[in-house]
Design a protein around this motif. Structure first.
Motif, PDB file in Angstrom:
ATOM      1  N   THR A 123       0.843  -1.191   0.000  1.00 48.86           N
ATOM      2  CA  THR A 123       0.000   0.000   0.000  1.00 48.86           C
ATOM      3  C   THR A 123       0.879   1.242   0.000  1.00 48.86           C
ATOM      4  O   THR A 123       2.079   1.172   0.276  1.00 48.86           O
ATOM      5  CB  THR A 123      -0.926   0.029   1.230  1.00 48.86           C
ATOM      6  OG1 THR A 123      -1.841   1.124   1.118  1.00 48.86           O
ATOM      7  CG2 THR A 123      -0.135   0.181   2.521  1.00 48.86           C
ATOM      8  N   ASN A 124       0.286   2.401  -0.306  1.00 49.31           N
ATOM      9  CA  ASN A 124       1.039   3.657  -0.283  1.00 49.31           C
ATOM     10  C   ASN A 124       1.130   4.162   1.154  1.00 49.31           C
ATOM     11  O   ASN A 124       0.370   5.035   1.574  1.00 49.31           O
ATOM     12  CB  ASN A 124       0.361   4.713  -1.166  1.00 49.31           C
ATOM     13  CG  ASN A 124       0.479   4.386  -2.631  1.00 49.31           C
ATOM     14  OD1 ASN A 124       1.407   3.719  -3.051  1.00 49.31           O
ATOM     15  ND2 ASN A 124      -0.469   4.849  -3.429  1.00 49.31           N
ATOM     16  N   GLY A 125       2.038   3.608   1.916  1.00 49.72           N
ATOM     17  CA  GLY A 125       2.183   3.984   3.304  1.00 49.72           C
ATOM     18  C   GLY A 125       3.611   4.285   3.673  1.00 49.72           C
ATOM     19  O   GLY A 125       4.449   4.580   2.823  1.00 49.72           O
TER      20      GLY A 125
ATOM     21  N   GLN B 192       2.691   6.390  -7.759  1.00 50.75           N
ATOM     22  CA  GLN B 192       3.568   6.064  -6.637  1.00 50.75           C
ATOM     23  C   GLN B 192       3.750   4.556  -6.504  1.00 50.75           C
ATOM     24  O   GLN B 192       4.826   4.073  -6.158  1.00 50.75           O
ATOM     25  CB  GLN B 192       3.004   6.648  -5.342  1.00 50.75           C
ATOM     26  CG  GLN B 192       3.974   6.635  -4.176  1.00 50.75           C
ATOM     27  CD  GLN B 192       5.207   7.500  -4.410  1.00 50.75           C
ATOM     28  OE1 GLN B 192       5.107   8.571  -4.997  1.00 50.75           O
ATOM     29  NE2 GLN B 192       6.362   7.037  -3.984  1.00 50.75           N
ATOM     30  N   ARG B 193       2.697   3.778  -6.779  1.00 45.50           N
ATOM     31  CA  ARG B 193       2.819   2.324  -6.716  1.00 45.50           C
ATOM     32  C   ARG B 193       3.807   1.806  -7.750  1.00 45.50           C
ATOM     33  O   ARG B 193       4.560   0.867  -7.504  1.00 45.50           O
ATOM     34  CB  ARG B 193       1.445   1.661  -6.933  1.00 45.50           C
ATOM     35  CG  ARG B 193       0.476   1.812  -5.786  1.00 45.50           C
ATOM     36  CD  ARG B 193       0.951   1.107  -4.522  1.00 45.50           C
ATOM     37  NE  ARG B 193       0.983  -0.335  -4.644  1.00 45.50           N
ATOM     38  CZ  ARG B 193      -0.045  -1.138  -4.435  1.00 45.50           C
ATOM     39  NH1 ARG B 193      -1.237  -0.636  -4.135  1.00 45.50           N
ATOM     40  NH2 ARG B 193       0.083  -2.441  -4.529  1.00 45.50           N
ATOM     41  N   ARG B 194       3.796   2.389  -8.935  1.00 41.84           N
ATOM     42  CA  ARG B 194       4.732   1.947  -9.964  1.00 41.84           C
ATOM     43  C   ARG B 194       6.161   2.384  -9.647  1.00 41.84           C
ATOM     44  O   ARG B 194       7.118   1.765 -10.086  1.00 41.84           O
ATOM     45  CB  ARG B 194       4.300   2.480 -11.333  1.00 41.84           C
ATOM     46  CG  ARG B 194       2.965   1.966 -11.817  1.00 41.84           C
ATOM     47  CD  ARG B 194       2.972   0.474 -12.141  1.00 41.84           C
ATOM     48  NE  ARG B 194       3.091  -0.422 -11.002  1.00 41.84           N
ATOM     49  CZ  ARG B 194       2.073  -0.791 -10.223  1.00 41.84           C
ATOM     50  NH1 ARG B 194       0.862  -0.328 -10.433  1.00 41.84           N
ATOM     51  NH2 ARG B 194       2.269  -1.629  -9.213  1.00 41.84           N
ATOM     52  N   MET B 195       6.296   3.469  -8.867  1.00 41.55           N
ATOM     53  CA  MET B 195       7.627   3.833  -8.394  1.00 41.55           C
ATOM     54  C   MET B 195       8.175   2.722  -7.500  1.00 41.55           C
ATOM     55  O   MET B 195       9.362   2.424  -7.507  1.00 41.55           O
ATOM     56  CB  MET B 195       7.583   5.153  -7.620  1.00 41.55           C
ATOM     57  CG  MET B 195       7.447   6.389  -8.492  1.00 41.55           C
ATOM     58  SD  MET B 195       8.727   6.511  -9.771  1.00 41.55           S
ATOM     59  CE  MET B 195      10.220   6.440  -8.763  1.00 41.55           C
ATOM     60  N   LEU B 196       7.279   2.097  -6.736  1.00 37.77           N
ATOM     61  CA  LEU B 196       7.692   0.974  -5.893  1.00 37.77           C
ATOM     62  C   LEU B 196       8.117  -0.208  -6.765  1.00 37.77           C
ATOM     63  O   LEU B 196       9.101  -0.891  -6.455  1.00 37.77           O
ATOM     64  CB  LEU B 196       6.544   0.559  -4.966  1.00 37.77           C
ATOM     65  CG  LEU B 196       6.841  -0.569  -3.972  1.00 37.77           C
ATOM     66  CD1 LEU B 196       7.948  -0.172  -3.019  1.00 37.77           C
ATOM     67  CD2 LEU B 196       5.584  -0.944  -3.189  1.00 37.77           C
ATOM     68  N   THR B 197       7.389  -0.449  -7.852  1.00 39.19           N
ATOM     69  CA  THR B 197       7.773  -1.511  -8.794  1.00 39.19           C
ATOM     70  C   THR B 197       9.161  -1.251  -9.356  1.00 39.19           C
ATOM     71  O   THR B 197      10.007  -2.159  -9.422  1.00 39.19           O
ATOM     72  CB  THR B 197       6.765  -1.586  -9.963  1.00 39.19           C
ATOM     73  OG1 THR B 197       5.436  -1.696  -9.455  1.00 39.19           O
ATOM     74  CG2 THR B 197       7.063  -2.788 -10.852  1.00 39.19           C
ATOM     75  N   ILE B 198       9.414  -0.002  -9.762  1.00 42.62           N
ATOM     76  CA  ILE B 198      10.722   0.360 -10.307  1.00 42.62           C
ATOM     77  C   ILE B 198      11.807   0.145  -9.260  1.00 42.62           C
ATOM     78  O   ILE B 198      12.905  -0.339  -9.573  1.00 42.62           O
ATOM     79  CB  ILE B 198      10.710   1.825 -10.787  1.00 42.62           C
ATOM     80  CG1 ILE B 198       9.781   1.970 -12.008  1.00 42.62           C
ATOM     81  CG2 ILE B 198      12.120   2.308 -11.137  1.00 42.62           C
ATOM     82  CD1 ILE B 198       9.527   3.401 -12.427  1.00 42.62           C
ATOM     83  N   THR B 199      11.506   0.483  -8.006  1.00 49.15           N
ATOM     84  CA  THR B 199      12.463   0.267  -6.923  1.00 49.15           C
ATOM     85  C   THR B 199      12.803  -1.215  -6.796  1.00 49.15           C
ATOM     86  O   THR B 199      13.973  -1.590  -6.647  1.00 49.15           O
ATOM     87  CB  THR B 199      11.894   0.776  -5.588  1.00 49.15           C
ATOM     88  OG1 THR B 199      11.607   2.174  -5.695  1.00 49.15           O
ATOM     89  CG2 THR B 199      12.888   0.548  -4.446  1.00 49.15           C
TER      90      THR B 199
ATOM     91  N   PHE C 232       6.482  -7.894  -6.273  1.00 52.59           N
ATOM     92  CA  PHE C 232       5.202  -8.571  -6.062  1.00 52.59           C
ATOM     93  C   PHE C 232       4.282  -7.717  -5.187  1.00 52.59           C
ATOM     94  O   PHE C 232       3.092  -7.567  -5.481  1.00 52.59           O
ATOM     95  CB  PHE C 232       5.416  -9.933  -5.410  1.00 52.59           C
ATOM     96  CG  PHE C 232       6.092 -10.943  -6.299  1.00 52.59           C
ATOM     97  CD1 PHE C 232       5.916 -10.914  -7.672  1.00 52.59           C
ATOM     98  CD2 PHE C 232       6.925 -11.916  -5.772  1.00 52.59           C
ATOM     99  CE1 PHE C 232       6.539 -11.833  -8.502  1.00 52.59           C
ATOM    100  CE2 PHE C 232       7.554 -12.846  -6.586  1.00 52.59           C
ATOM    101  CZ  PHE C 232       7.369 -12.802  -7.950  1.00 52.59           C
ATOM    102  N   ALA C 233       4.826  -7.164  -4.104  1.00 50.91           N
ATOM    103  CA  ALA C 233       4.012  -6.374  -3.184  1.00 50.91           C
ATOM    104  C   ALA C 233       3.407  -5.153  -3.871  1.00 50.91           C
ATOM    105  O   ALA C 233       2.286  -4.736  -3.545  1.00 50.91           O
ATOM    106  CB  ALA C 233       4.854  -5.942  -1.983  1.00 50.91           C
ATOM    107  N   SER C 234       4.125  -4.579  -4.834  1.00 49.58           N
ATOM    108  CA  SER C 234       3.645  -3.368  -5.509  1.00 49.58           C
ATOM    109  C   SER C 234       2.399  -3.617  -6.351  1.00 49.58           C
ATOM    110  O   SER C 234       1.706  -2.672  -6.720  1.00 49.58           O
ATOM    111  CB  SER C 234       4.755  -2.781  -6.381  1.00 49.58           C
ATOM    112  OG  SER C 234       4.998  -3.582  -7.531  1.00 49.58           O
ATOM    113  N   PHE C 235       2.101  -4.880  -6.653  1.00 51.11           N
ATOM    114  CA  PHE C 235       0.920  -5.203  -7.460  1.00 51.11           C
ATOM    115  C   PHE C 235      -0.214  -5.820  -6.626  1.00 51.11           C
ATOM    116  O   PHE C 235      -1.273  -6.122  -7.174  1.00 51.11           O
ATOM    117  CB  PHE C 235       1.296  -6.182  -8.581  1.00 51.11           C
ATOM    118  CG  PHE C 235       2.114  -5.557  -9.674  1.00 51.11           C
ATOM    119  CD1 PHE C 235       1.510  -4.781 -10.658  1.00 51.11           C
ATOM    120  CD2 PHE C 235       3.492  -5.720  -9.717  1.00 51.11           C
ATOM    121  CE1 PHE C 235       2.263  -4.194 -11.665  1.00 51.11           C
ATOM    122  CE2 PHE C 235       4.261  -5.145 -10.710  1.00 51.11           C
ATOM    123  CZ  PHE C 235       3.644  -4.374 -11.695  1.00 51.11           C
ATOM    124  N   LEU C 236       0.006  -6.012  -5.337  1.00 54.75           N
ATOM    125  CA  LEU C 236      -0.981  -6.702  -4.511  1.00 54.75           C
ATOM    126  C   LEU C 236      -1.939  -5.723  -3.838  1.00 54.75           C
ATOM    127  O   LEU C 236      -1.545  -4.608  -3.477  1.00 54.75           O
ATOM    128  CB  LEU C 236      -0.275  -7.520  -3.423  1.00 54.75           C
ATOM    129  CG  LEU C 236       0.589  -8.693  -3.888  1.00 54.75           C
ATOM    130  CD1 LEU C 236       1.292  -9.320  -2.691  1.00 54.75           C
ATOM    131  CD2 LEU C 236      -0.263  -9.737  -4.607  1.00 54.75           C
TER     132      LEU C 236
END
Length: 213
Positions: A46-48, A108-115, A141-145
């Motif tokens: 999640t975006n937290g 922001q979620r896709r930024m997590l994927t890139i990370t 995986f977490a970035s898509f859940l």
């Protein structure tokens, strides 16, 4: 429960695990840090606090991509005017346009994927470190859940245990595994429905059984 609360609980249980492993200040401090990181890791879905702490903000990333894209295109225009056309112009031109397009679509979620992808690349660079590769895979995986799904289950616990196991094998730190597992599991326990602060519970046995506890 808020991310800051999970962080505090993770630090506490990590410190306890470190003290049990080896009661010296350095071990306790290191394990407290590991416990804190592990205590917020399940919320990478999640975006937290967890996801925003390890990624650039969307605004910063957007500005960087737009600046790079415009810079590449302006450079190409100058080269065409001074040196004429070449095959490389199309390649770099495509890169510039791609950066501009991605800057408009990025979240922001896709930024997590890139990370996560960058962590995976780091794992390959460091002699294909399995621990870092697993950590990168976990982040991707977490970035898509959806929130409180597989990262908040025994499946997530097992995946995280594998990350810790291989990291500890490659870079041994006394108490790492115990502190990391204590922090991770503390998050799931603190999110259970038995606590009055939680409206939702934890699906410990997902995907086999989606009952919330």
């Amino acid at each position: 429960m808020k991310g800051s609360s999970h962080l505090g609980i993770g630090i506490a249980v990590g410190a306890i695990a470190g003290y049990i492993t080896h009661p010296d200040v350095m071990t306790v401090a290191i394990c407290a840090g590991i416990g804190g990181v592990s205590g917020v890791a399940p919320d990478l879905d999640t975006n937290g606090l967890a996801s925003n702490s390890i990624t650039l903000s969307k605004k910063v990333s957007k500005v960087l991509m737009e600046t790079a894209g415009i810079g590449i295109l302006l450079t190409l225009i100058y080269q065409v005017m001074t040196q004429g056309m070449s095959n490389e112009i199309y390649i770099y031109g495509g890169m510039g346009l791609a950066l501009l397009i991605v800057s408009r679509l990025i979240t922001q979620r896709r930024m997590l994927t890139i990370t996560g992808v960058l962590v995976l690349l780091l794992g390959f660079v460091l002699d294909q470190s399995l621990g870092i590769l697993l950590a990168g895979s976990y982040i991707v995986f977490a970035s898509f859940l959806p929130h409180r799904s597989y990262t908040h289950s025994l499946l997530g616990v097992l995946f995280y245990a594998a990350v810790l196991k291989y990291l500890d094998m490659e870079w041994p730190i006394e108490g790492m595994f115990a502190a990391g597992m204590a922090g991770y599991i503390s998050h799931l326990v603190a999110d259970m429905k038995v606590l009055p602060v939680n409206r939702r519970g934890v699906k410990w046995f997902a995907p086999l059984w989606k009952q919330e506890f």
